[in-house]
Write an enzyme that holds these catalytic residues in place. Sequence first.
Site, PDB file in Angstrom:
ATOM      1  N   ASP A 203     -38.081  16.669 -11.376  1.00 50.41           N
ATOM      2  CA  ASP A 203     -37.216  17.131 -12.447  1.00 50.41           C
ATOM      3  C   ASP A 203     -36.295  16.074 -13.045  1.00 50.41           C
ATOM      4  O   ASP A 203     -36.077  16.050 -14.253  1.00 50.41           O
ATOM      5  CB  ASP A 203     -36.333  18.275 -11.945  1.00 50.41           C
ATOM      6  CG  ASP A 203     -37.126  19.381 -11.279  1.00 50.41           C
ATOM      7  OD1 ASP A 203     -38.348  19.253 -11.143  1.00 50.41           O
ATOM      8  OD2 ASP A 203     -36.516  20.377 -10.892  1.00 50.41           O
ATOM      9  N   GLU A 431     -35.884  19.090   2.411  1.00 48.54           N
ATOM     10  CA  GLU A 431     -36.469  19.049   1.082  1.00 48.54           C
ATOM     11  C   GLU A 431     -36.850  17.619   0.711  1.00 48.54           C
ATOM     12  O   GLU A 431     -37.928  17.355   0.186  1.00 48.54           O
ATOM     13  CB  GLU A 431     -35.462  19.615   0.081  1.00 48.54           C
ATOM     14  CG  GLU A 431     -35.949  19.725  -1.335  1.00 48.54           C
ATOM     15  CD  GLU A 431     -34.889  20.318  -2.260  1.00 48.54           C
ATOM     16  OE1 GLU A 431     -35.174  20.438  -3.468  1.00 48.54           O
ATOM     17  OE2 GLU A 431     -33.783  20.650  -1.784  1.00 48.54           O
TER      18      GLU A 431
END
Length: 500
Positions: A203, A431
């Site tokens: 992103d 993550e």
Amino acid sequence: MSFGESRVDRTAQLTALRTAADIAYDPPPDVDGTHVRAARVLAENWTGGSTVPARSLYPHQWSWDSAFIAIGLRHVSPLRAQTELETLLGAQWGDGRIPHIVFNPSVPLDAYFPSPDFWRSSTAGRAAGAPRTVQTSGIVQPPVHALAAWLVHRADPGLSRARGFLTRVYPRLAAWHRYLLHRRDLGGGGLASVVHPWEQGMDNSPAWDAPLSRVTPAPARTFRRADLDHGSPEDRPTDLDYGRYVRLAADYRDGGYADGGGEFAVEDPAFNALLIASEQALARIARELGATGTARWARAERLTAALIERTWDPARGMFLCRDVRGGGLVPERCVSGLIPLLLPTLPRDIAARLVRTACGPHFGLGTTTRLAPSYDLLGEAFDPHRYWRGPAWFNTSWLLERGLRVHGEHERARALRTALLDLAAASDFAEYVDPYTGAACGATGFGWTAALTLDLLHDGAELPDGAGGADASAAVGEFEDATGFQGFKGHREVKGGDRR
């Protein structure tokens, strides 16, 4: 008891999760081992029809997360892996797109932004065929799905055939690829374009800075960032970048999710490499269903040639993003530009150059870093903790590990596999991690980290010594089979790519 029935019983075991010993596994590990811990993460993130990436930060179903999660789930529950993909495909739009988020209606609207009331999929997306009974986003994510479907089928072909799994998912996957290959060829060169940074999956990459600079940000007062409730602002995208993300998404929504008119359109090498790998997997699925798949093999070759022609930069020794609206390549070295290494049909000279770049000073793989950083270590925008501007992610390194093995780099692949397993366990399946220290960043108990850990634990036995392709492990053979390295009699190595 039949083989298929035993697999269903293993699914029930995993769902119940009474004790660690109840988790299905083969071969049996230590009950406190990495395998059981990873399986527990997936069990805890399971919602009944799909797996969330992380309960707090990402409480819905994400598209490419579910594909990676299915790849890992196939080792402990092929039925659940099939269900994961079927649930996602059940939210597919009429024009073929697979939305990047499928919203869980039981989750409060303020738990995540942009929420369903922002996307308004069933109304704003009506002309594009958005489903009426499921709320989704209107953008997409990288097309890993056909590759995942084939690998899930291979995990238990008997169960897959009994359930008609491939028969049901193939038409949806074919429609998904048609959408990307036709509606998203915005540059006219044969590659799919992303129309929002969130679509590419990475992103906040510095590769988006130049294309985004043309976008007027939405005022900060017009949205609330739920992500900052779960992470430090220093680790997340800036408010300026987020305002641009919101503006792009709102404009796309207000245009009825029609493709081609936005300010942002980028041909990304990782997105298209995954499309190629999945097109090759679709050819395998077609053959399993009684067709030849020849047209798909040929299309994958054409896409590979286009990828080289339009995004390969010999001076930098890697693939770069192409800014369709601004014209030309974006001169930022991002991990996306290394991902085409996973393609077995990549020309040998380009594959060798990619390996040198990955292991050189810009990414330091195997020397200064154990996992590949998401961005150039020497780049001006490098930050070891900020989202996709430096941290190392497990899914990109998993793809690179496959690529290294496919191209005979077994020692490097072995080291990367070891690092992936060590850091996943040590970080509580984070993550992402600091590429230098391995310190956990973002959410822990992250779905694809746990799933790809399971895949690495099951896939291979020790990698062989030496380099030739004939010595590749069984897991690489499976990956090569999925992506068409062997078995296409009409295969010809794609030539060219040096644009000096």
